[in-house]
Design a protein around this motif. Structure first.
Motif, short mmCIF file in Angstrom:
data_model
loop_
_atom_site.label_atom_id
_atom_site.label_comp_id
_atom_site.label_asym_id
_atom_site.label_seq_id
_atom_site.Cartn_x
_atom_site.Cartn_y
_atom_site.Cartn_z
N ALA A 17 0.59 -1.47 0.14
CA ALA A 17 0.25 -0.13 0.00
C ALA A 17 0.73 1.62 -0.18
O ALA A 17 0.26 2.33 -0.67
CB ALA A 17 -1.13 0.18 1.47
N GLU A 18 1.64 1.13 0.43
CA GLU A 18 2.45 2.87 1.19
C GLU A 18 3.41 2.64 -0.36
O GLU A 18 3.93 3.39 -1.03
CB GLU A 18 4.23 2.33 1.47
N LEU A 19 3.79 1.52 -0.99
CA LEU A 19 5.04 1.44 -2.82
C LEU A 19 3.57 2.35 -3.73
O LEU A 19 3.59 3.17 -4.25
CB LEU A 19 4.99 0.49 -2.44
N LYS A 46 8.37 14.53 -4.06
CA LYS A 46 8.61 14.90 -2.60
C LYS A 46 7.91 13.99 -1.84
O LYS A 46 8.31 13.02 -1.15
CB LYS A 46 8.88 16.32 -2.16
N GLN A 47 6.97 13.82 -2.30
CA GLN A 47 5.63 13.18 -1.25
C GLN A 47 5.95 11.39 -1.74
O GLN A 47 5.65 10.61 -0.85
CB GLN A 47 4.01 12.69 -1.74
N ALA A 48 6.56 11.35 -2.75
CA ALA A 48 6.35 10.07 -2.65
C ALA A 48 7.92 8.85 -2.54
O ALA A 48 7.37 8.72 -2.11
CB ALA A 48 7.09 9.95 -4.97
N GLU A 50 8.93 10.79 0.41
CA GLU A 50 8.06 9.70 1.66
C GLU A 50 7.60 8.55 1.72
O GLU A 50 7.60 7.99 2.81
CB GLU A 50 7.23 10.87 2.19
N GLU A 51 6.55 8.22 0.67
CA GLU A 51 6.13 7.29 0.61
C GLU A 51 7.04 6.12 0.88
O GLU A 51 6.60 4.43 1.46
CB GLU A 51 4.90 6.61 -0.31
N GLN A 52 7.80 5.57 -0.61
CA GLN A 52 8.87 4.31 -0.37
C GLN A 52 9.47 4.68 1.06
O GLN A 52 9.71 3.43 1.33
CB GLN A 52 10.22 5.71 -1.36
N GLU A 53 10.01 5.84 1.64
CA GLU A 53 10.94 6.05 3.15
C GLU A 53 9.43 4.96 4.06
O GLU A 53 9.73 3.81 4.83
CB GLU A 53 10.85 7.31 4.43
N HIS A 54 8.14 4.99 4.09
CA HIS A 54 7.32 4.62 4.79
C HIS A 54 7.37 3.13 4.41
O HIS A 54 7.55 2.35 5.52
CB HIS A 54 5.78 5.05 4.53
N ALA A 55 7.50 2.71 3.06
CA ALA A 55 7.67 1.53 2.52
C ALA A 55 8.51 0.81 3.32
O ALA A 55 9.25 -0.03 3.52
CB ALA A 55 7.46 1.22 1.16
N HIS A 94 -6.61 9.25 -0.10
CA HIS A 94 -6.37 8.76 -0.37
C HIS A 94 -5.63 8.80 0.99
O HIS A 94 -5.76 7.12 1.95
CB HIS A 94 -5.12 8.57 -1.43
N GLU A 95 -4.94 9.56 1.83
CA GLU A 95 -4.21 10.12 2.80
C GLU A 95 -5.26 9.12 4.19
O GLU A 95 -4.62 8.56 5.42
CB GLU A 95 -3.17 10.79 3.57
N GLN A 96 -6.75 9.43 4.22
CA GLN A 96 -7.52 9.13 4.88
C GLN A 96 -7.60 7.36 4.99
O GLN A 96 -8.04 7.32 6.45
CB GLN A 96 -8.94 9.69 5.00
N LYS A 97 -7.98 7.17 3.22
CA LYS A 97 -7.79 5.88 3.80
C LYS A 97 -5.99 5.01 4.36
O LYS A 97 -7.10 3.71 4.88
CB LYS A 97 -7.75 5.26 2.09
N VAL A 98 -5.22 5.82 4.25
CA VAL A 98 -4.31 4.70 4.52
C VAL A 98 -3.96 4.75 6.48
O VAL A 98 -3.79 3.85 6.93
CB VAL A 98 -2.76 6.04 4.17
N THR A 99 -4.27 5.81 6.60
CA THR A 99 -4.84 5.85 8.25
C THR A 99 -5.70 5.36 8.26
O THR A 99 -5.57 4.54 9.39
CB THR A 99 -5.29 7.31 8.69
N GLU A 127 2.55 10.19 12.54
CA GLU A 127 2.97 10.37 10.33
C GLU A 127 1.12 11.34 10.13
O GLU A 127 1.23 12.08 9.19
CB GLU A 127 3.73 9.77 10.06
N GLN A 128 0.09 9.59 10.03
CA GLN A 128 -0.87 10.06 9.50
C GLN A 128 -1.42 11.78 9.41
O GLN A 128 -1.92 12.05 8.81
CB GLN A 128 -1.83 8.54 9.96
N VAL A 129 -1.74 12.08 10.58
CA VAL A 129 -1.67 12.99 11.30
C VAL A 129 -1.02 14.58 9.84
O VAL A 129 -2.00 15.04 9.98
CB VAL A 129 -1.63 14.05 12.71
N GLU A 130 -0.23 13.78 10.50
CA GLU A 130 0.46 14.92 9.48
C GLU A 130 0.66 14.88 8.27
O GLU A 130 0.07 16.08 7.15
CB GLU A 130 2.21 14.90 9.73
N GLU A 131 0.20 13.58 7.52
CA GLU A 131 0.27 13.65 6.14
C GLU A 131 -1.59 13.86 6.10
O GLU A 131 -1.37 14.44 4.31
CB GLU A 131 -0.36 12.11 5.95
N GLU A 132 -2.49 13.79 6.86
CA GLU A 132 -3.80 13.97 6.10
C GLU A 132 -4.04 16.07 6.59
O GLU A 132 -4.50 16.14 5.30
CB GLU A 132 -4.64 14.30 7.08
FE1 FEO Z 1 2.36 6.74 3.97
FE2 FEO Z 1 0.87 9.27 2.67
O1 FEO Z 1 1.16 7.45 3.86
#
Ligand code: FEO
Length: 163
Positions: A17-19, A46-48, A50-55, A94-99, A127-132
């Motif tokens: 999901a993160e990738l 930059k957001q992409a 970050e998602e790679q880092e989350h993964a 999408h970020e709400q869904k990820v949360t 992190e999701q609080v910030e993402e949203e």
């Molecule tokens: Fe990995 Fe944007 O949450």
């Protein structure tokens, strides 16, 4: 203690999901490049990243807990949107869904009595609080500049400053 099979499976799904999130943001960056909104494109790239880092944070955690990372197919993202506003609205949704996905992982950790994963997942909850908040703030700004091309260009410049 090694990670349990249920937690391992749930995190492997989240790695996918993160990738996918990263892939989706990259598609949004490509849309903005084509629209000549370079600042928005920069923000999305930059957001992409970050998602790679989350993964990768999940990836390393599974390995560290003696689990096995198994990568899954990543579906193709959407490539076109009706407007810059539509892109950021989708990013916010999408970020709400990820949360909710992170909440799901936390529930698995609770059920499995996996205390280590509960602690590990705290980082993602924060992190999701910030993402949203980030995407929702840009949605509001885009709504405010609708019909004002000069203001949109200024906002684009502002988004281009993302470090
Ligand atoms: Fe990995 Fe944007 O949450």
């Amino acid at each position: 203690m090694n990670i349990g099979k249920k937690m391992e499976k749930a995190i492997n799904d989240q790695i996918q999901a993160e990738l996918y999130s990263g892939y989706m943001y990259l598609a949004m960056a490509a849309y903005f490049e084509a629209q000549n909104l370079k600042g928005c494109a920069h923000w999305m790239k930059k957001q992409a990243e970050e998602e790679q880092e989350h993964a990768m944070k999940f990836f390393d955690y599974v390995a560290e807990r003696g689990g096995r990372v198994t990568l899954q197919a990543i579906q193709a993202p959407k490539t076109d949107w009706a407007s810059p506003l539509a892109v950021f609205e989708e990013a916010y949704a999408h970020e709400q869904k990820v949360t909710s996905l992170i909440y799901g992982l936390y529930e698995v950790a609770l059920k499995e009595k996996d205390y280590t994963s509960q602690t590990f997942l705290q980082w993602y909850l924060t992190e999701q609080v910030e993402e949203e908040a980030d995407s929702s703030e840009i949605v509001e700004k885009l709504k405010a500049v609708q019909g004002a091309p000069q203001a949109l260009l200024m906002l684009d410049r502002e988004l281009g400053q993302r470090g």
